[in-house]
Design a protein around this motif. Structure first.
Motif, PDB file in Angstrom:
ATOM      1  N   PHE A 231       0.819  -1.213   0.000  1.00  0.00           N
ATOM      2  CA  PHE A 231       0.000   0.000   0.000  1.00  0.00           C
ATOM      3  C   PHE A 231       0.853   1.264   0.000  1.00  0.00           C
ATOM      4  CE2 PHE A 231      -3.526  -2.703   1.775  1.00  0.00           C
ATOM      5  CZ  PHE A 231      -4.288  -2.636   0.623  1.00  0.00           C
ATOM      6  N   THR A 232       2.023   1.215   0.617  1.00  0.00           N
ATOM      7  CA  THR A 232       2.943   2.351   0.586  1.00  0.00           C
ATOM      8  C   THR A 232       3.418   2.610  -0.843  1.00  0.00           C
ATOM      9  OG1 THR A 232       3.670   1.847   2.831  1.00  0.00           O
ATOM     10  CG2 THR A 232       5.093   3.279   1.523  1.00  0.00           C
ATOM     11  N   ILE A 233       3.732   1.541  -1.566  1.00  0.00           N
ATOM     12  CA  ILE A 233       4.161   1.687  -2.959  1.00  0.00           C
ATOM     13  C   ILE A 233       3.046   2.281  -3.807  1.00  0.00           C
ATOM     14  CG2 ILE A 233       4.826   0.404  -5.026  1.00  0.00           C
ATOM     15  CD1 ILE A 233       6.223  -1.572  -3.091  1.00  0.00           C
ATOM     16  N   ILE A 234       1.833   1.782  -3.630  1.00  0.00           N
ATOM     17  CA  ILE A 234       0.695   2.322  -4.391  1.00  0.00           C
ATOM     18  C   ILE A 234       0.526   3.810  -4.105  1.00  0.00           C
ATOM     19  CG2 ILE A 234      -1.818   2.273  -4.621  1.00  0.00           C
ATOM     20  CD1 ILE A 234      -1.689  -0.728  -4.233  1.00  0.00           C
ATOM     21  N   PHE A 235       0.577   4.183  -2.826  1.00  0.00           N
ATOM     22  CA  PHE A 235       0.426   5.588  -2.440  1.00  0.00           C
ATOM     23  C   PHE A 235       1.539   6.443  -3.025  1.00  0.00           C
ATOM     24  CE2 PHE A 235       1.337   9.023   0.600  1.00  0.00           C
ATOM     25  CZ  PHE A 235       0.139   9.717   0.511  1.00  0.00           C
ATOM     26  N   MET A 236       2.787   5.957  -2.903  1.00  0.00           N
ATOM     27  CA  MET A 236       3.924   6.743  -3.384  1.00  0.00           C
ATOM     28  C   MET A 236       3.927   6.872  -4.899  1.00  0.00           C
ATOM     29  SD  MET A 236       7.020   5.439  -0.937  1.00  0.00           S
ATOM     30  CE  MET A 236       8.264   6.408  -1.786  1.00  0.00           C
ATOM     31  N   ALA A 237       3.623   5.789  -5.596  1.00  0.00           N
ATOM     32  CA  ALA A 237       3.727   5.806  -7.057  1.00  0.00           C
ATOM     33  C   ALA A 237       2.545   6.517  -7.713  1.00  0.00           C
ATOM     34  CB  ALA A 237       3.841   4.383  -7.586  1.00  0.00           C
ATOM     35  N   LEU A 238       1.348   6.122  -7.344  1.00  0.00           N
ATOM     36  CA  LEU A 238       0.185   6.662  -8.044  1.00  0.00           C
ATOM     37  C   LEU A 238      -0.269   8.010  -7.515  1.00  0.00           C
ATOM     38  CD1 LEU A 238      -1.875   3.399  -8.517  1.00  0.00           C
ATOM     39  CD2 LEU A 238      -0.518   4.619 -10.195  1.00  0.00           C
ATOM     40  N   TYR A 239      -0.300   8.152  -6.206  1.00  0.00           N
ATOM     41  CA  TYR A 239      -0.824   9.397  -5.647  1.00  0.00           C
ATOM     42  C   TYR A 239       0.230  10.499  -5.652  1.00  0.00           C
ATOM     43  CZ  TYR A 239      -3.190  12.571  -2.470  1.00  0.00           C
ATOM     44  OH  TYR A 239      -3.763  13.682  -1.915  1.00  0.00           O
ATOM     45  N   LEU A 240       1.340  10.244  -4.976  1.00  0.00           N
ATOM     46  CA  LEU A 240       2.369  11.286  -4.884  1.00  0.00           C
ATOM     47  C   LEU A 240       3.173  11.402  -6.179  1.00  0.00           C
ATOM     48  CD1 LEU A 240       3.719  10.660  -1.279  1.00  0.00           C
ATOM     49  CD2 LEU A 240       2.120  12.418  -2.037  1.00  0.00           C
ATOM     50  N   GLY A 241       3.569  10.275  -6.733  1.00  0.00           N
ATOM     51  CA  GLY A 241       4.421  10.305  -7.909  1.00  0.00           C
ATOM     52  C   GLY A 241       3.750  10.876  -9.136  1.00  0.00           C
ATOM     53  N   SER A 242       2.551  10.393  -9.432  1.00  0.00           N
ATOM     54  CA  SER A 242       1.865  10.840 -10.643  1.00  0.00           C
ATOM     55  C   SER A 242       1.049  12.105 -10.419  1.00  0.00           C
ATOM     56  CB  SER A 242       0.942   9.731 -11.150  1.00  0.00           C
ATOM     57  OG  SER A 242       1.697   8.618 -11.542  1.00  0.00           O
ATOM     58  N   SER A 243       0.233  12.117  -9.376  1.00  0.00           N
ATOM     59  CA  SER A 243      -0.659  13.259  -9.168  1.00  0.00           C
ATOM     60  C   SER A 243       0.082  14.523  -8.742  1.00  0.00           C
ATOM     61  CB  SER A 243      -1.713  12.913  -8.116  1.00  0.00           C
ATOM     62  OG  SER A 243      -2.489  11.820  -8.549  1.00  0.00           O
ATOM     63  N   TYR A 244       1.046  14.382  -7.856  1.00  0.00           N
ATOM     64  CA  TYR A 244       1.787  15.540  -7.368  1.00  0.00           C
ATOM     65  C   TYR A 244       3.153  15.695  -8.038  1.00  0.00           C
ATOM     66  CZ  TYR A 244      -1.693  16.486  -3.846  1.00  0.00           C
ATOM     67  OH  TYR A 244      -2.855  16.808  -3.206  1.00  0.00           O
ATOM     68  N   ARG A 245       3.396  14.916  -9.062  1.00  0.00           N
ATOM     69  CA  ARG A 245       4.605  15.038  -9.892  1.00  0.00           C
ATOM     70  C   ARG A 245       5.897  14.892  -9.096  1.00  0.00           C
ATOM     71  NH1 ARG A 245       2.507  14.886 -14.641  1.00  0.00           N
ATOM     72  NH2 ARG A 245       0.957  16.423 -15.216  1.00  0.00           N
ATOM     73  N   PHE A 246       5.918  13.971  -8.128  1.00  0.00           N
ATOM     74  CA  PHE A 246       7.143  13.747  -7.360  1.00  0.00           C
ATOM     75  C   PHE A 246       8.239  13.139  -8.228  1.00  0.00           C
ATOM     76  CE2 PHE A 246       6.283  13.817  -2.558  1.00  0.00           C
ATOM     77  CZ  PHE A 246       5.525  14.966  -2.689  1.00  0.00           C
ATOM     78  N   TYR A 247       7.853  12.445  -9.297  1.00  0.00           N
ATOM     79  CA  TYR A 247       8.860  11.909 -10.209  1.00  0.00           C
ATOM     80  C   TYR A 247       9.667  13.033 -10.858  1.00  0.00           C
ATOM     81  CZ  TYR A 247       6.747   7.263  -9.988  1.00  0.00           C
ATOM     82  OH  TYR A 247       6.276   6.051  -9.572  1.00  0.00           O
TER      83      TYR A 247
END
Length: 91
Positions: free
Chosen positions: A34-50
């Motif tokens: 669930f941490t990976i899902i949160f980090m990748a989809l929510y923070l990474g994609s939505s908030y452009r953390f990548y």
């Protein structure tokens, strides 16, 4: 909108594995999942953390390695004949 649907679908994967295939995944591996899902989809994609953090992708890949190890251990505990191939795959 696509991220929300994907998160909702992926949230049920551990329970689906338990219900359909009788594969019980430990709590730590589910937490990492669930941490990976949160980090990748929510923070990474939505908030452009990548784009903001160069190390973001490496951190997610590191955590996914830990998660795959946990899922592999859960698969190894099932004891079916097919499991040797799965153990080799995760190894």
């Amino acid at each position: 909108m696509k991220s929300a649907i994907l998160v909702l679908a992926l949230s049920f994967l551990p329970e689906l594995l338990n219900a359909v295939f009788k594969i019980r995944i430990d709590s730590f591996s589910i937490l990492v999942y669930f941490t990976i899902i949160f980090m990748a989809l929510y923070l990474g994609s939505s908030y452009r953390f990548y784009d903001k953090y160069k190390w973001w992708d490496r951190a997610i890949h590191f955590l996914s390695g830990i998660g795959f190890a946990g899922f592999g251990i859960a698969f190894a505990g099932t004891g079916s004949g097919f499991i040797k191939l799965v153990i080799l795959l995760f190894g």
